[in-house]
Design a protein around this motif. Structure first.
Motif, PDB file in Angstrom:
ATOM      1  N   ALA A  49      18.615  27.768 -25.340  1.00 59.54           N
ATOM      2  CA  ALA A  49      18.759  29.119 -26.139  1.00 59.54           C
ATOM      3  C   ALA A  49      17.370  30.139 -25.844  1.00 59.54           C
ATOM      4  O   ALA A  49      17.743  31.489 -25.381  1.00 59.54           O
ATOM      5  CB  ALA A  49      19.008  28.996 -27.583  1.00 59.54           C
ATOM      6  N   ALA A 102      17.215  31.368 -22.268  1.00 62.72           N
ATOM      7  CA  ALA A 102      18.297  32.216 -22.013  1.00 62.72           C
ATOM      8  C   ALA A 102      18.068  33.703 -22.709  1.00 62.72           C
ATOM      9  O   ALA A 102      18.183  34.524 -22.006  1.00 62.72           O
ATOM     10  CB  ALA A 102      19.622  31.641 -22.510  1.00 62.72           C
ATOM     11  N   THR A 103      17.744  33.628 -23.905  1.00 64.57           N
ATOM     12  CA  THR A 103      17.220  34.710 -24.433  1.00 64.57           C
ATOM     13  C   THR A 103      16.255  35.867 -23.691  1.00 64.57           C
ATOM     14  O   THR A 103      16.278  36.762 -23.645  1.00 64.57           O
ATOM     15  CB  THR A 103      16.562  34.451 -25.910  1.00 64.57           C
ATOM     16  OG1 THR A 103      17.612  33.852 -26.715  1.00 64.57           O
ATOM     17  CG2 THR A 103      16.093  35.811 -26.385  1.00 64.57           C
ATOM     18  N   VAL A 125      20.394  34.908 -27.555  1.00 68.53           N
ATOM     19  CA  VAL A 125      20.997  33.855 -27.504  1.00 68.53           C
ATOM     20  C   VAL A 125      20.515  32.672 -28.373  1.00 68.53           C
ATOM     21  O   VAL A 125      19.395  32.308 -28.348  1.00 68.53           O
ATOM     22  CB  VAL A 125      21.034  33.061 -26.047  1.00 68.53           C
ATOM     23  CG1 VAL A 125      21.966  31.970 -25.916  1.00 68.53           C
ATOM     24  CG2 VAL A 125      21.258  34.313 -24.926  1.00 68.53           C
ATOM     25  N   ASP A 138      25.368  29.691 -29.418  1.00 70.59           N
ATOM     26  CA  ASP A 138      26.317  30.261 -28.366  1.00 70.59           C
ATOM     27  C   ASP A 138      26.393  29.501 -27.099  1.00 70.59           C
ATOM     28  O   ASP A 138      26.953  29.767 -26.253  1.00 70.59           O
ATOM     29  CB  ASP A 138      25.493  31.589 -27.958  1.00 70.59           C
ATOM     30  CG  ASP A 138      25.256  32.747 -29.021  1.00 70.59           C
ATOM     31  OD1 ASP A 138      26.287  33.133 -29.754  1.00 70.59           O
ATOM     32  OD2 ASP A 138      24.050  33.092 -29.077  1.00 70.59           O
ATOM     33  N   LEU A 139      25.779  28.202 -27.089  1.00 72.53           N
ATOM     34  CA  LEU A 139      25.724  27.372 -26.053  1.00 72.53           C
ATOM     35  C   LEU A 139      27.149  26.736 -25.978  1.00 72.53           C
ATOM     36  O   LEU A 139      27.807  26.471 -27.038  1.00 72.53           O
ATOM     37  CB  LEU A 139      24.632  26.239 -26.075  1.00 72.53           C
ATOM     38  CG  LEU A 139      23.056  26.939 -26.298  1.00 72.53           C
ATOM     39  CD1 LEU A 139      22.111  25.851 -26.333  1.00 72.53           C
ATOM     40  CD2 LEU A 139      22.966  27.777 -25.218  1.00 72.53           C
ATOM     41  N   ALA A 155      26.640  21.344 -23.906  1.00 71.53           N
ATOM     42  CA  ALA A 155      25.265  21.911 -23.333  1.00 71.53           C
ATOM     43  C   ALA A 155      24.201  20.683 -23.387  1.00 71.53           C
ATOM     44  O   ALA A 155      23.237  20.775 -22.485  1.00 71.53           O
ATOM     45  CB  ALA A 155      24.554  23.119 -24.212  1.00 71.53           C
ATOM     46  N   LEU A 189      23.228  27.270 -18.204  1.00 73.94           N
ATOM     47  CA  LEU A 189      22.893  29.021 -18.040  1.00 73.94           C
ATOM     48  C   LEU A 189      23.839  29.684 -17.114  1.00 73.94           C
ATOM     49  O   LEU A 189      24.014  31.025 -17.540  1.00 73.94           O
ATOM     50  CB  LEU A 189      21.448  28.881 -17.281  1.00 73.94           C
ATOM     51  CG  LEU A 189      20.082  28.210 -18.173  1.00 73.94           C
ATOM     52  CD1 LEU A 189      19.031  28.209 -17.230  1.00 73.94           C
ATOM     53  CD2 LEU A 189      19.996  29.165 -19.413  1.00 73.94           C
ATOM     54  N   GLU A 234      27.081  29.328 -17.260  1.00 76.68           N
ATOM     55  CA  GLU A 234      28.095  29.427 -18.345  1.00 76.68           C
ATOM     56  C   GLU A 234      27.499  30.981 -19.080  1.00 76.68           C
ATOM     57  O   GLU A 234      28.371  31.678 -19.716  1.00 76.68           O
ATOM     58  CB  GLU A 234      28.252  28.549 -19.072  1.00 76.68           C
ATOM     59  CG  GLU A 234      29.175  27.414 -18.192  1.00 76.68           C
ATOM     60  CD  GLU A 234      29.803  26.318 -19.251  1.00 76.68           C
ATOM     61  OE1 GLU A 234      29.970  26.441 -20.323  1.00 76.68           O
ATOM     62  OE2 GLU A 234      29.880  25.188 -18.572  1.00 76.68           O
ATOM     63  N   LEU A 235      26.298  31.201 -19.381  1.00 80.82           N
ATOM     64  CA  LEU A 235      25.999  32.124 -20.256  1.00 80.82           C
ATOM     65  C   LEU A 235      25.598  33.298 -19.498  1.00 80.82           C
ATOM     66  O   LEU A 235      25.367  34.408 -20.082  1.00 80.82           O
ATOM     67  CB  LEU A 235      24.629  31.690 -20.760  1.00 80.82           C
ATOM     68  CG  LEU A 235      24.609  30.460 -21.897  1.00 80.82           C
ATOM     69  CD1 LEU A 235      23.182  30.009 -22.177  1.00 80.82           C
ATOM     70  CD2 LEU A 235      25.408  30.789 -23.112  1.00 80.82           C
ATOM     71  N   TYR A 255      23.564  33.570 -16.353  1.00 80.40           N
ATOM     72  CA  TYR A 255      22.382  33.619 -15.788  1.00 80.40           C
ATOM     73  C   TYR A 255      22.441  32.772 -14.568  1.00 80.40           C
ATOM     74  O   TYR A 255      22.631  31.442 -14.478  1.00 80.40           O
ATOM     75  CB  TYR A 255      21.211  33.073 -16.540  1.00 80.40           C
ATOM     76  CG  TYR A 255      19.834  33.164 -15.813  1.00 80.40           C
ATOM     77  CD1 TYR A 255      19.440  34.320 -15.610  1.00 80.40           C
ATOM     78  CD2 TYR A 255      19.449  31.793 -15.314  1.00 80.40           C
ATOM     79  CE1 TYR A 255      18.052  34.220 -14.791  1.00 80.40           C
ATOM     80  CE2 TYR A 255      18.045  31.892 -14.658  1.00 80.40           C
ATOM     81  CZ  TYR A 255      17.471  32.910 -14.486  1.00 80.40           C
ATOM     82  OH  TYR A 255      16.181  33.073 -13.747  1.00 80.40           O
TER      83      TYR A 255
END
Length: 217
Positions: free
Chosen positions: A25, A28-29, A36, A40-41, A45, A54, A56-57, A59
């Protein structure tokens, strides 16, 4: 030492599930430029490659190691060595059973997760930079070579499918830890000879499984 117990690190010796998720998280933020959180994961995960999480988020770039290390160093402050670890390692040492750690973590990150007193109870540490990562058997075989123990005289305690596959490939008895990241059924399907439901008297249980007599620590 004629027998050995090898351990995975995350989820087996260290309660690091939240730390792993917080690392994802946090990275990713920073990489995506918006907040994130762990919530949110994706649900899986903790058990799938970080690149997949990442992606899926949103990135798709290369993971910057400096950024990843920064997120990891902060997140691992929440990780704790499980209470049973010191007694387990002491019991195995008293029985003259060698111990090894085989992990996908780098040597630097192992030092962030395990205090010196715990590392001092482990005979051999094999990290990411030392051998091909699991599910390849290389890390387990390297640890056993250093311990001078044959694969057939060793067990590997892990909590991931890759741990079970690596043990099988190395000729080592795979033992699943149900207190880790994966469900017992997942570990059984991956080839675990036995899945231990809990870590109560883990040292004595491992000695019994290996047919070794416990000795007073």
């Amino acid at each position: 030492m004629k027998r050995a117990v090898l351990f995975d690190l995350d989820g087996v010796l260290v309660n690091s599930r939240h730390a792993q998720l917080a690392t994802l998280a946090g990275f990713a933020t920073s990489a995506l430029g918006h907040r994130v959180t762990v919530a949110d994961l994706p649900p899986e995960a903790a058990t799938i490659p970080r690149e997949q999480v990442l992606a899926e988020l949103g990135y798709a770039g290369t993971i910057n190691q400096d950024g990843w290390d920064a997120a990891t160093a902060t997140a691992t402050l929440t990780a704790e060595v499980f209470p049973f670890v010191a007694d387990t390692l002491a019991t195995l040492r008293a029985a003259e059973v060698g111990t090894g750690l085989v992990t996908l973590r780098s040597r630097q990150r192992v030092g962030w997760l395990l205090p010196p007193a715990t590392l001092g109870l482990i005979d051999v540490v094999v990290c990411y930079e030392d051998a091909a990562p699991k599910p390849a058997p290389d890390g387990l075989l390297l640890a056993l070579d250093k311990l001078r123990v044959a694969p057939g005289d060793a067990v590997f305690v892990g909590d991931m499918e890759s741990d079970m596959h690596a043990a099988r490939a190395a000729g080592v008895t795979p033992i699943g830890s149900a207190w880790g990241f994966s469900a017992p059924t997942t570990l059984t399907r991956a080839g675990a000879t036995v899945v231990l439901p809990h870590a109560d008297d883990l040292g004595g249980t491992l000695l019994t499984l290996m047919g070794t007599e416990p000795r007073e620590a």
